[in-house]
Write a protein that holds these residues in place. Structure first.
Motif, short mmCIF file in Angstrom:
data_model
loop_
_atom_site.label_atom_id
_atom_site.label_comp_id
_atom_site.label_asym_id
_atom_site.label_seq_id
_atom_site.Cartn_x
_atom_site.Cartn_y
_atom_site.Cartn_z
N LYS A 40 0.86 -1.27 -0.02
CA LYS A 40 -0.12 -0.07 -0.16
C LYS A 40 0.97 1.37 -0.02
O LYS A 40 1.91 1.24 0.72
N PRO A 41 0.61 2.25 -0.81
CA PRO A 41 1.34 3.46 -0.92
C PRO A 41 1.48 4.25 0.54
O PRO A 41 0.75 4.23 1.11
N LEU A 42 2.58 4.51 1.03
CA LEU A 42 2.94 5.36 1.95
C LEU A 42 3.84 6.52 1.73
O LEU A 42 4.25 6.77 0.85
N ASP A 43 3.92 7.14 3.07
CA ASP A 43 4.91 8.53 2.67
C ASP A 43 6.37 7.73 2.80
O ASP A 43 6.60 6.57 3.00
N ALA A 44 7.25 8.68 2.65
CA ALA A 44 8.77 8.11 2.40
C ALA A 44 9.48 7.69 3.92
O ALA A 44 10.51 7.53 3.90
N VAL A 45 8.67 7.69 4.87
CA VAL A 45 9.29 7.47 6.24
C VAL A 45 8.88 6.07 6.93
O VAL A 45 9.59 5.65 7.50
N ARG A 46 7.57 5.93 6.61
CA ARG A 46 7.09 4.75 7.35
C ARG A 46 7.24 3.62 6.44
O ARG A 46 7.48 3.63 5.43
N ARG A 47 7.20 2.47 7.28
CA ARG A 47 7.59 1.15 6.68
C ARG A 47 6.45 0.36 6.41
O ARG A 47 6.41 -0.75 5.62
N PHE A 48 5.59 0.25 7.35
CA PHE A 48 4.29 -0.47 7.04
C PHE A 48 3.15 0.37 7.44
O PHE A 48 3.11 1.40 8.05
N CYS A 49 1.81 0.05 6.81
CA CYS A 49 0.96 0.94 6.80
C CYS A 49 0.03 0.78 8.20
O CYS A 49 -0.84 1.65 8.53
N GLY A 50 0.06 -0.17 8.83
CA GLY A 50 -0.43 -0.45 10.23
C GLY A 50 0.34 -1.66 11.05
O GLY A 50 1.30 -2.36 10.60
N LYS A 51 -0.09 -1.71 12.16
CA LYS A 51 0.56 -2.63 13.25
C LYS A 51 0.11 -4.13 12.71
O LYS A 51 1.10 -5.13 12.77
N THR A 52 -0.95 -4.33 11.90
CA THR A 52 -1.36 -5.91 11.66
C THR A 52 -0.34 -6.27 10.48
O THR A 52 0.33 -7.36 10.38
N CYS A 53 0.33 -5.32 9.56
CA CYS A 53 0.96 -5.62 8.37
C CYS A 53 2.46 -5.78 9.05
O CYS A 53 3.18 -6.60 8.65
N GLY A 54 2.78 -5.00 9.87
CA GLY A 54 4.04 -5.27 10.73
C GLY A 54 4.32 -6.62 11.35
O GLY A 54 5.30 -7.13 11.18
N MET A 55 2.99 -6.90 12.07
CA MET A 55 3.16 -8.10 12.83
C MET A 55 3.16 -9.29 11.69
O MET A 55 3.95 -10.26 11.68
N ALA A 56 2.58 -9.12 10.72
CA ALA A 56 2.38 -10.36 9.60
C ALA A 56 3.62 -10.50 8.87
O ALA A 56 4.33 -11.34 8.66
N TYR A 57 4.29 -9.29 8.78
CA TYR A 57 5.61 -9.20 7.86
C TYR A 57 6.78 -10.06 8.92
O TYR A 57 7.53 -10.72 8.52
N ALA A 58 6.64 -9.53 10.35
CA ALA A 58 7.71 -10.28 11.33
C ALA A 58 7.40 -11.58 11.50
O ALA A 58 8.34 -12.32 11.71
N GLU A 59 6.12 -12.01 11.43
CA GLU A 59 5.95 -13.46 11.54
C GLU A 59 6.52 -14.25 10.27
O GLU A 59 7.20 -15.30 10.47
N GLU A 60 6.23 -13.76 9.16
CA GLU A 60 6.69 -14.48 7.93
C GLU A 60 8.27 -14.52 8.01
O GLU A 60 8.73 -15.34 7.56
N THR A 61 8.87 -13.33 8.38
CA THR A 61 10.20 -13.54 8.46
C THR A 61 10.89 -14.41 9.47
O THR A 61 12.09 -15.01 9.28
N GLN A 62 10.17 -14.35 10.62
CA GLN A 62 10.54 -15.13 11.64
C GLN A 62 10.44 -16.78 11.05
O GLN A 62 11.63 -17.48 11.61
N TYR A 63 9.46 -17.20 10.36
CA TYR A 63 9.38 -18.49 10.22
C TYR A 63 9.84 -18.93 8.86
O TYR A 63 10.07 -20.12 8.50
N ASN A 64 10.16 -17.97 8.01
CA ASN A 64 10.79 -18.11 6.87
C ASN A 64 11.75 -17.18 6.47
O ASN A 64 11.97 -16.02 5.63
N PRO A 65 13.19 -17.43 6.95
CA PRO A 65 14.19 -16.68 7.11
C PRO A 65 14.97 -16.50 5.70
O PRO A 65 14.68 -17.23 4.87
#
Length: 65
Positions: A40-65
């Motif tokens: 989802k398009p964001l400003d040039a500072v943020r990395r995730f659009c919300g807490k749920t996307c940040g959590m999902a990305y973290a889970e995927e990275t944790q289980y799929n290094p």
């Protein structure tokens, strides 16, 4: 007939959990103008659009290094 209903997890309980990933992993991601999880398009500072996307990305990275 006695049937037991499964426990329902409230949405607030899920969102209140801390991120399961390593904070340094998320901090090391450069901002790219879009959410790292859903693109989802964001400003040039943020990395995730919300807490749920940040959590999902973290889970995927944790289980799929």
């Amino acid at each position: 007939m006695d049937s037991k209903q499964p426990d329902v997890v409230e949405c607030e309980e899920v969102l209140a959990r801390p991120l399961p990933a390593m904070p340094e992993l998320i901090a090391s991601l450069p901002p790219k103008g879009a959410c790292w999880y859903c693109d989802k398009p964001l400003d040039a500072v943020r990395r995730f659009c919300g807490k749920t996307c940040g959590m999902a990305y973290a889970e995927e990275t944790q289980y799929n290094p």
